[in-house]
Design a protein around this motif. Structure first.
Motif, PDB file in Angstrom:
ATOM      1  N   MET A 230      35.750 -20.285   2.657  1.00 20.43           N
ATOM      2  CA  MET A 230      36.615 -19.140   2.364  1.00 20.43           C
ATOM      3  C   MET A 230      37.462 -19.471   1.139  1.00 20.43           C
ATOM      4  SD  MET A 230      37.639 -18.452   6.367  1.00 20.43           S
ATOM      5  CE  MET A 230      38.601 -16.953   6.106  1.00 20.43           C
ATOM      6  N   ASP A 231      37.059 -18.956  -0.002  1.00 14.97           N
ATOM      7  CA  ASP A 231      37.715 -19.268  -1.270  1.00 14.97           C
ATOM      8  C   ASP A 231      38.962 -18.402  -1.459  1.00 14.97           C
ATOM      9  OD1 ASP A 231      38.198 -20.396  -3.714  1.00 14.97           O
ATOM     10  OD2 ASP A 231      36.694 -19.215  -4.783  1.00 14.97           O
ATOM     11  N   SER A 232      40.015 -19.014  -2.037  1.00 16.82           N
ATOM     12  CA  SER A 232      41.273 -18.345  -2.373  1.00 16.82           C
ATOM     13  C   SER A 232      42.150 -18.143  -1.135  1.00 16.82           C
ATOM     14  CB  SER A 232      41.022 -17.008  -3.081  1.00 16.82           C
ATOM     15  OG  SER A 232      42.247 -16.448  -3.503  1.00 16.82           O
TER      16      SER A 232
ATOM     17  N   ASN B 220      31.367 -10.082   5.737  1.00 19.96           N
ATOM     18  CA  ASN B 220      32.389  -9.253   5.087  1.00 19.96           C
ATOM     19  C   ASN B 220      33.405  -8.857   6.159  1.00 19.96           C
ATOM     20  OD1 ASN B 220      33.879  -7.613   3.452  1.00 19.96           O
ATOM     21  ND2 ASN B 220      32.200  -6.248   2.874  1.00 19.96           N
TER      22      ASN B 220
ATOM     23  N   LYS C 295      41.432  -8.483   4.983  1.00 20.22           N
ATOM     24  CA  LYS C 295      41.641  -9.642   4.106  1.00 20.22           C
ATOM     25  C   LYS C 295      42.536 -10.653   4.812  1.00 20.22           C
ATOM     26  CE  LYS C 295      41.161  -6.974  -0.182  1.00 20.22           C
ATOM     27  NZ  LYS C 295      41.819  -6.543  -1.437  1.00 20.22           N
TER      28      LYS C 295
ATOM     29  N   GLY D  81      41.824 -22.799  -1.053  1.00 14.99           N
ATOM     30  CA  GLY D  81      40.779 -22.274  -0.189  1.00 14.99           C
ATOM     31  C   GLY D  81      40.678 -23.065   1.099  1.00 14.99           C
TER      32      GLY D  81
ATOM     33  N   ASN E  85      43.619 -11.640  -1.051  1.00 10.30           N
ATOM     34  CA  ASN E  85      42.749 -10.625  -1.667  1.00 10.30           C
ATOM     35  C   ASN E  85      41.264 -10.970  -1.546  1.00 10.30           C
ATOM     36  OD1 ASN E  85      44.806  -8.835  -2.506  1.00 10.30           O
ATOM     37  ND2 ASN E  85      45.213 -10.112  -4.306  1.00 10.30           N
ATOM     38  N   ASN E  86      40.889 -11.529  -0.429  1.00 12.69           N
ATOM     39  CA  ASN E  86      39.477 -11.868  -0.217  1.00 12.69           C
ATOM     40  C   ASN E  86      39.146 -11.692   1.258  1.00 12.69           C
ATOM     41  OD1 ASN E  86      36.859 -12.716  -0.524  1.00 12.69           O
ATOM     42  ND2 ASN E  86      37.361 -14.734  -1.351  1.00 12.69           N
ATOM     43  N   LYS E  87      37.947 -11.271   1.536  1.00 11.74           N
ATOM     44  CA  LYS E  87      37.492 -11.165   2.922  1.00 11.74           C
ATOM     45  C   LYS E  87      36.007 -11.528   3.068  1.00 11.74           C
ATOM     46  CE  LYS E  87      36.762  -6.116   2.568  1.00 11.74           C
ATOM     47  NZ  LYS E  87      37.045  -4.809   3.219  1.00 11.74           N
ATOM     48  N   ILE E  88      35.495 -12.309   2.102  1.00 10.85           N
ATOM     49  CA  ILE E  88      34.103 -12.760   2.133  1.00 10.85           C
ATOM     50  C   ILE E  88      34.040 -14.194   2.662  1.00 10.85           C
ATOM     51  CG2 ILE E  88      32.007 -13.189   0.819  1.00 10.85           C
ATOM     52  CD1 ILE E  88      32.772 -10.251   1.070  1.00 10.85           C
TER      53      ILE E  88
END
Length: 433
Positions: free
Chosen positions: A212-214, A240, A244, A194, A217-220
């Motif tokens: 921003m974790d990971s 949001n 991604k 992350g 496949n993430n966009k939060i």
């Protein structure tokens, strides 16, 4: 029973400690008395008063009053006796005259106990004068110890010193990395991979943290108002993103988030203020989606970073045989301002970060890693280095320099950590550009 001390002590208190205007200090004038207070801003106000004249006036008044009261002694006693006689037969008096006489008597009544103690208390004047002489010596000693500076002068001296220090800092060239110490573990959270960061362009009073974790496949994006809130897990806002991200090599710069759009070589600039994408641009020829990642993989092909000189992109291309390419970017348009080709393989690099226009590359993301290679964009030259740092949790998936904090932010196997850096500075001369 009243005494002279009862009458004189409040007077002396007012003379000694009452408010008085500041005057120039001249020891030869006599006794100096200080008092202190605070203004509306909490600053100390020191005042000085010459007491010599006040004491002499008090002494003369006391002698005069003593003679006057002695003459009045027999008259008061006679009046008291006469008043008692008249009071026994009030009916013989006109009521108005009686009330006037009674008022005069009541006004004189307090002088009787004073008179009884006056002869012994008259010595207090000389005692007061002696005490003030002693006090004068003490206060003069305090004055010498404090020096001749008032608050405004001291404040100006501090401001002048601060300006001199700032001028000295402006003469320092951009620093060269000499040492890395730490880490300080700030928090343990998220997955093994992350990114977390602050804005190096933010004002000193602003210390928002973005998380921003990971690596895919993430966009939060989570925002925290301060480092304390980040540690406590108190989120202030969540964003949001429209796309991604890929990897963990994002950066916040001047209020915008810069990141690599998933499965592309496109760089996205996202404004936190407006909550939308401001601009996006493809990084020509840059490898992506694990073509040229760091040693740990994780789609870390494109590394975005910032330092004292601006915004940068670190990546690799086929044209440079998979070796690292450094490009300086326009933060507003994402256009490439300049590019440098290195001879260090992107796949053999553990992580990298920019300090003062120099790219520092680690030789691994695992235990035993060290800063092994440095490329200067100012001179277009490189050198091999040997600067160790403690990879406490055995797997580094993010390492970025923050020019405002002069620290390295790291994501170390699910731990958010900080490293302190030691930089070597050279004083610029007037001949230096």
């Amino acid at each position: 029973m009243w005494s002279l001390s009862v009458v004189l002590n409040p007077l002396l208190f007012l003379l000694l400690f009452g408010y008085c205007p500041s005057v120039t200090i001249r020891p030869k004038e006599g006794w100096q008395v200080y008092s202190s207070a605070q203004d509306a801003d909490g600053r100390c106000i020191c005042t000085v008063q010459n007491m010599s004249q006040s004491i002499e006036v008090l002494n003369l008044r006391t002698q005069r009053d003593f003679q006057y009261i002695m003459r009045m002694e027999s008259q008061i006693k006679g009046l008291r006796s006469k008043f008692r006689q008249i009071e026994s037969d009030r009916k013989t008096l006109v009521n108005k005259n009686f009330q006037e006489l009674k008022g005069k008597m009541e006004s004189l009544q307090p002088l009787i106990p004073v008179l009884e103690q006056y002869k012994t208390d008259a010595k207090l004047i000389s005692q007061f004068k002696e005490e003030i002489r002693n006090l004068s010596g003490v206060l003069m000693g305090i004055q010498e110890e404090m020096g001749a500076y008032d608050y405004e002068e001291l404040q100006q001296r501090v401001l002048n010193l601060e300006n001199r220090l700032r001028n000295c800092m402006n003469k320092l060239t951009c620093g060269k990395l000499m040492k890395i110490t730490g880490p300080l573990t700030v928090k343990t959270s998220g997955t093994r991979f992350g990114a977390w960061m602050t804005d190096p362009q933010a004002s000193p009073k602003t210390n928002r943290v973005w998380y921003m974790d990971s690596y895919t496949n993430n966009k939060i994006v989570k925002e925290y108002k301060s480092l304390a809130d980040f540690v406590a897990g108190v989120e202030s806002r969540t964003y949001n993103l429209p796309f991604k991200w890929a990897g963990t090599n994002h950066v916040v710069y001047n209020g915008s988030l810069y990141y690599n759009k998933m499965q592309s070589n496109i760089i996205v600039r996202y404004s936190f203020e407006t909550g939308r994408v401001v601009t996006q641009r493809a990084l020509e020829s840059a490898g992506f989606h694990n073509v040229y990642p760091y040693t740990w993989g994780g789609f870390s092909d494109i590394d975005l970073m910032a330092d004292e000189l601006g915004l940068w992109a670190v990546y690799a291309t086929n044209q440079n045989a998979g070796n690292i390419v450094i490009s300086q970017l326009n933060p507003d348009t994402l256009q490439i301002l300049n590019t440098w080709n290195t001879e260090y393989s992107k796949r053999n690099a553990g992580e990298s970060f920019m300090i003062c226009g120099t790219l520092y590359i680690t030789n691994s993301h695992l235990t035993g890693a060290k800063v092994y290679y440095a490329y200067s964009t100012k001179t277009s030259t490189y050198e091999y280095t040997d600067i160790p740092f403690h990879n406490q949790y055995f797997h580094m998936s993010m390492l970025d320099y923050n020019a405002r904090d002069r620290t390295l932010y790291g994501w170390n196997n699910g731990h958010q950590v900080l490293f302190n850096v030691t930089l070597f500075h050279i004083i610029k001369t007037e001949d230096d550009s």
